[in-house]
Design an enzyme around this catalytic site. Structure first.
Site, PDB file in Angstrom:
ATOM      1  N   HIS A 195       0.685  -1.158   0.068  1.00 16.81           N
ATOM      2  CA  HIS A 195       0.010  -0.180  -0.120  1.00 16.81           C
ATOM      3  C   HIS A 195       0.898   1.404  -0.049  1.00 16.81           C
ATOM      4  O   HIS A 195       0.413   2.254  -0.508  1.00 16.81           O
ATOM      5  CB  HIS A 195      -1.145  -0.032   1.158  1.00 16.81           C
ATOM      6  CG  HIS A 195      -0.527   0.246   2.531  1.00 16.81           C
ATOM      7  ND1 HIS A 195      -0.323  -0.730   3.451  1.00 16.81           N
ATOM      8  CD2 HIS A 195       0.017   1.639   2.955  1.00 16.81           C
ATOM      9  CE1 HIS A 195       0.628  -0.218   4.461  1.00 16.81           C
ATOM     10  NE2 HIS A 195       0.436   1.291   4.419  1.00 16.81           N
TER      11      HIS A 195
ATOM     12  N   ASP B 142       0.307  -7.668   1.465  1.00 15.72           N
ATOM     13  CA  ASP B 142       0.629  -6.122   1.708  1.00 15.72           C
ATOM     14  C   ASP B 142       2.035  -6.020   1.625  1.00 15.72           C
ATOM     15  O   ASP B 142       2.775  -5.347   2.341  1.00 15.72           O
ATOM     16  CB  ASP B 142       0.016  -5.859   2.778  1.00 15.72           C
ATOM     17  CG  ASP B 142       0.107  -4.132   2.797  1.00 15.72           C
ATOM     18  OD1 ASP B 142       0.303  -3.537   1.751  1.00 15.72           O
ATOM     19  OD2 ASP B 142      -0.029  -3.550   3.909  1.00 15.72           O
TER      20      ASP B 142
ATOM     21  N   SER C 283       4.716   2.698   7.905  1.00  7.74           N
ATOM     22  CA  SER C 283       4.323   1.572   6.981  1.00  7.74           C
ATOM     23  C   SER C 283       5.479   1.295   6.273  1.00  7.74           C
ATOM     24  O   SER C 283       6.020   1.791   5.587  1.00  7.74           O
ATOM     25  CB  SER C 283       3.051   1.766   6.353  1.00  7.74           C
ATOM     26  OG  SER C 283       1.948   2.114   6.956  1.00  7.74           O
TER      27      SER C 283
END
Length: 382
Positions: free
Chosen positions: A110, A141, A216
């Site tokens: 992402h 992911d 992230s």
């Protein structure tokens, strides 16, 4: 008259001299006598030397110094079409870490999703390089990038299979664009969660180490500075900032797909080739099954691994509430000796394997228990 005036002046002058010369200091501190400042000198107490770091601080510093050169800041650029303004450029930021001297960088999918105008990777020395996407795994992911840069510092990957709640962890990344930020906490839990897209992450690492937007894709580290996970999401209840509940993808999940990402640019996800239904104790009793729980095979997919191994699907339709199910198929109760109670258990085992691997599947066919060898096929992509 002149004598009286002289006498009054003498008294006034004498009184002024007495006040300024003989009164105690705490009584003479009058604003019209002292316009500012102090007669008392300023004395500061300073340490003779910097205090020695304690054991915990020394380890914090050592981990940070060792891992920081391996952590990168990732900027993804894209152009989106706005109804009112036409083409609008946008930027997203995240973190990542260097896997090897060849410049492979692991991050979250992402972080780079939709980057149609390029991806920039900035090292800890502030040098920036253009990255190319080697492969992506949206289901987990994950994304594998590569840059061409000299003298890179790869991370050391740990084994995330033996993690324990209470274990100390560190997160290093770029929260809110603040490069090189380290936070510390513990493993709060090991649990299965779902990503924003609804994909399951088995054995996700829950931590109270502060994780914020921009973290992230960055590493979650053990106390030795080894990577145990990839920071991926937070539970924020809409606040979009740390609430003390962050999650990381276990590094063993990434290890299982890196070879496919490097070789094929995608993950050749293994599959049993079945459609299944979870059976609990109540339903098992109603059906008269020989086990309290398991995964009932509804049907086997043509040409799939289960069909090749001789597993059987159901042949009689029934209903659980308003949900139609097929009865009469094999009940999977274990894979490689690990108990199976629902499809998530199967998904967790698939994460540890690749297409072409051989596994043992234990089933109940009626009252008879059978263990079969099965060569995993590749899941069909849609």
């Amino acid at each position: 008259m002149k004598l009286r005036t002289v006498a009054l002046i003498a008294v006034f002058v004498g009184g002024f001299w007495f006040l300024t010369s003989h009164l105690p200091s705490h009584l003479s501190d009058i604003s019209f006598l002292h316009r500012g400042g102090s007669d008392m000198p300023l004395h500061l107490t300073e340490a003779d030397a910097a205090p020695a770091y304690n054991t915990q601080e020394l380890n914090n510093i050592a981990v940070y110094k060792r891992v920081l050169p391996s952590v990168v800041n990732i900027t993804s650029r894209q152009v989106v079409i706005n109804f009112f303004y036409g083409a609008v450029p946008q930027e997203g930021q995240g973190s990542g870490f260097i896997l090897d001297a060849a410049g492979h960088v692991l991050t979250n999918y992402h972080v780079i999703e939709g980057a149609n105008r390029g991806i920039q990777v900035m090292l800890s020395n502030k040098k920036t390089y253009t990255a190319k996407v080697i492969g992506t795994d949206r289901a987990h992911d994950l994304a594998l990038l590569q840059i061409s840069a000299p003298n890179l510092s790869p991370v050391t990957l740990a084994n995330s299979a033996e993690l324990a709640v209470g274990q100390e962890v560190y997160a290093i990344g770029n929260p809110f664009g603040l490069n090189g930020t380290m936070t510390r906490g513990i493993i709060s839990s090991i649990r299965s969660i779902k990503t924003g897209d609804g994909a399951p992450i088995e054995d996700a690492i829950q931590t109270d180490a502060a994780i914020n937007p921009g973290n992230s894709g960055g590493p979650l580290l053990n106390s030795h500075g080894e990577v145990i996970g990839i920071n991926t999401m937070i539970a924020s209840n809409g606040a979009e900032q740390s609430s003390g509940i962050g999650f990381a993808i276990p590094i063993n999940t990434a290890k299982a797909v890196l070879a496919d990402l490097t070789r094929y640019g995608r993950v050749k996800r293994p599959s049993l080739g079945i459609v299944s239904y979870a059976i609990g104790p109540d339903l098992a009793e109603q059906m008269g099954l020989a086990a309290d729980s398991g995964v009932l095979i509804q049907r086997v997919l043509p040409g799939g691994a289960a069909e090749r191994a001789g597993l059987r699907g159901g042949n009689e339709q029934a209903y659980v509430g308003n949900t139609p199910i097929m009865l009469g198929g094999d009940l999977i109760v274990a894979i490689d000796g690990q108990q199976i109670t629902d499809p998530q258990d199967i998904s967790g085992i698939m994460d540890k394997h690749q297409a072409g691997d051989t596994i043992s599947v234990t089933i109940l066919r009626g009252r008879r228990q059978i263990t079969l060898k099965l060569i995993l096929g590749e899941a069909k992509t849609t």
